[in-house]
Every structure is written in C-alpha cells, then in structure tokens.
Design an enzyme around this catalytic site. Structure first.
Site, PDB file in Angstrom:
ATOM      1  N   ARG A  55       0.825  -1.210   0.000  1.00  0.00           N
ATOM      2  CA  ARG A  55       0.000   0.000   0.000  1.00  0.00           C
ATOM      3  C   ARG A  55       0.864   1.267   0.000  1.00  0.00           C
ATOM      4  NH1 ARG A  55      -5.119  -1.014   2.528  1.00  0.00           N
ATOM      5  NH2 ARG A  55      -5.930  -2.981   1.693  1.00  0.00           N
TER       6      ARG A  55
ATOM      7  N   ASP B   2     -15.941   9.210   7.870  1.00  0.00           N
ATOM      8  CA  ASP B   2     -14.860   8.250   7.623  1.00  0.00           C
ATOM      9  C   ASP B   2     -13.534   8.942   7.880  1.00  0.00           C
ATOM     10  OD1 ASP B   2     -14.972   5.333   6.053  1.00  0.00           O
ATOM     11  OD2 ASP B   2     -13.008   6.290   6.007  1.00  0.00           O
TER      12      ASP B   2
END
Length: 279
Positions: free
Chosen positions: A44, A149
């Site tokens: 990532r 979020d």
C-alpha cells in the site's frame, strides 16, 4: 537471511519499518495492524514512495514527520474500504419494520442517525433509500443522516454519489430507476444518486480517536466492520461513547463478525448483530 519476498521488493522494508507503520497507525487512528499485514503495508505504501520520488522508506518516514498533510495519504493507503449497497440487508429491514414504526408510535417525526466508517457511501445512501421507501416525507419529517470516515479520499467519492454500473447490478431494477440517474456520453457506464438522497446526508471527516462533534441523541448508529480494527480497550471506549450518543433504547448495528458480548451491561442483543441501548 532475507526472504524471497524481501529480496524481490523494489524498496527495502524491514521489521523496524513495519513497526513504525504499525505504531503511527495505532497512535493516530487506534487501528491495530497485525503482524501478518506486513506485506500489505508495504504494497500500500510503496505507491506513495513512487509518487513522491523517494528512494527508501527512511526518507518516507522523514517526509511523513515533516509534512502533516501527508498523514491523510498515509491513513488513506492503509485503511480498507469494502462496502456495497444494502450490505447485510436484514439491518435495513429492521429499520423499516421496527425502528420507524417505534418512532411513529411515539408521535415523533424526527430521525437522527450516524454511519460511522461510511467508506464509499453505499451504506448511508442505502439508509436514505430505506427511510424514503418506508414512506417518510422530508417535508414532514426532520431527517438528518451523518456519514463519516477517516479516509478523505473515499469521503470525497461518497459525497459525489457517482458509482460505476457494476456497483448497482444487484439492486432491483425499480430501485435503480427510482434512485439513480444514468450517465450518458462520457459518463456512460456510471450512475449518480438522485439529489433527494444526497439532501438527507452530511458527509464529514472523522477520526474516531478524536473529538466527535455530533449532536445527539441518535436513533441509531451503524458502526459495521469498523471495531474489528481496534483492540479490546479501544472498542470498549468507543462503545461507551456511542452509548452516550444514543437515545434511550436507541440501536447500534455492527458487522457480521463483531460481537458485543463482553459489553452486555450497556447493550442487549435484539437481532442478528443488532443491539439496543440499555441503562
């Protein structure tokens, strides 16, 4: 000796590098990164090294420490966003068949709810659809749905309400026709949720480890497949804070792999991964 995966990597990523990633993620977001996620963390984050044209992970961590704006990119890279419209449909059925009738029975025409960890927005838009399909008229009802979020990138996407056609392929055709606008020309293959759904929603960035600028009391909270990323002490703190935000007998919805058995004094199980506030 280095493993085959380590030798084949574009950049060296040591155990110490992984510990740095793990500790930064936990300190900032409370998220626990298990040891077996080391390869995931590398895969990532290596994209950020390429984009920033950095030579190694030590340089990246120095950049991270000296550029606070990069922290949002760091968090975005390491958080997982798996979602779908009406995922775990029994939760939405419970809202339509139980929560809304209870609110109406109390003579109240007000709904307050929170989608914590809303990801790309399918969950809060599904909530909005559920309320309107249950006959709630926004001109008569005071409806406010908060969606939050920690990933700023997915929040931006959620707020736009634009999805590829494959994201709605499992929805009934009448539901698609009622709630989505089909793209044409350059936008072919995409849909956008209709304004009447967006009007019910407010999307905000929120780190669950920090202050919650949320006005209660709430009728229900969706916090599904979020607490699995936290350790037990962090889960307990979050549940206490959610308990305080809910109205008496308010509801908490969690993910299919989550259970609140050890917090039974605050919540009682009333359905499959559906809990009601007690006390």
């Amino acid at each position: 000796m280095a493993s085959d995966s380590t030798r084949s990597r574009e950049f060296t990523f040591t155990r110490n590098h992984f510990v740095k990633v793990r500790d930064e993620l936990y300190d900032y977001a409370g998220i626990v990164l298990a040891d077996h996620k080391q390869d995931m963390a590398y895969n990532r984050l290596v994209r950020r090294l390429r984009e920033l044209k950095l030579s190694n992970f030590d340089d990246y961590f120095s950049f991270l420490d000296n550029n606070p704006v990069e922290f949002s990119q760091f968090i975005n890279a390491l958080t997982t966003n798996l979602t779908a419209f009406f995922r775990e449909k029994h939760h939405f059925d419970f809202i339509a068949n139980t929560i809304i009738p209870e609110i109406e029975q109390n003579g109240c025409y007000r709904v307050r709810a929170w989608s914590a960890g809303c990801s790309l927005g399918e969950e809060p838009y599904s909530l909005a659809m559920t309320l309107l399909e249950s006959g709630l008229d926004p001109s008569c009802w005071d409806i406010r749905l908060l969606a939050t979020d920690i990933d700023s990138k997915v929040l931006s996407s959620a707020k736009s309400g634009i999805y590829s056609d494959d994201r709605i392929k499992n929805l009934p055709s009448n539901q698609v026709k009622r709630w989505f606008l089909k793209g044409k020309g350059l936008h072919k293959g995409f849909v956008r949720v209709k304004p009447e759904l967006q009007d019910l929603l407010k999307f905000n960035y929120l780190n669950l480890m920090q202050d919650w600028p949320i006005e209660g009391p709430l009728d229900f909270i969706f916090c599904r497949n979020v607490m699995i990323y936290f350790d037990q002490s962090t889960q307990a703190r979050l549940l206490d804070r959610m308990h305080a935000l809910l109205k008496p007998n308010g509801y908490l919805f969690v993910g299919h792999s989550e259970a609140l058995a050890r917090h039974a004094s605050n919540f009682e199980l009333v359905g499959k991964t559906i809990y009601r506030k007690v006390g």
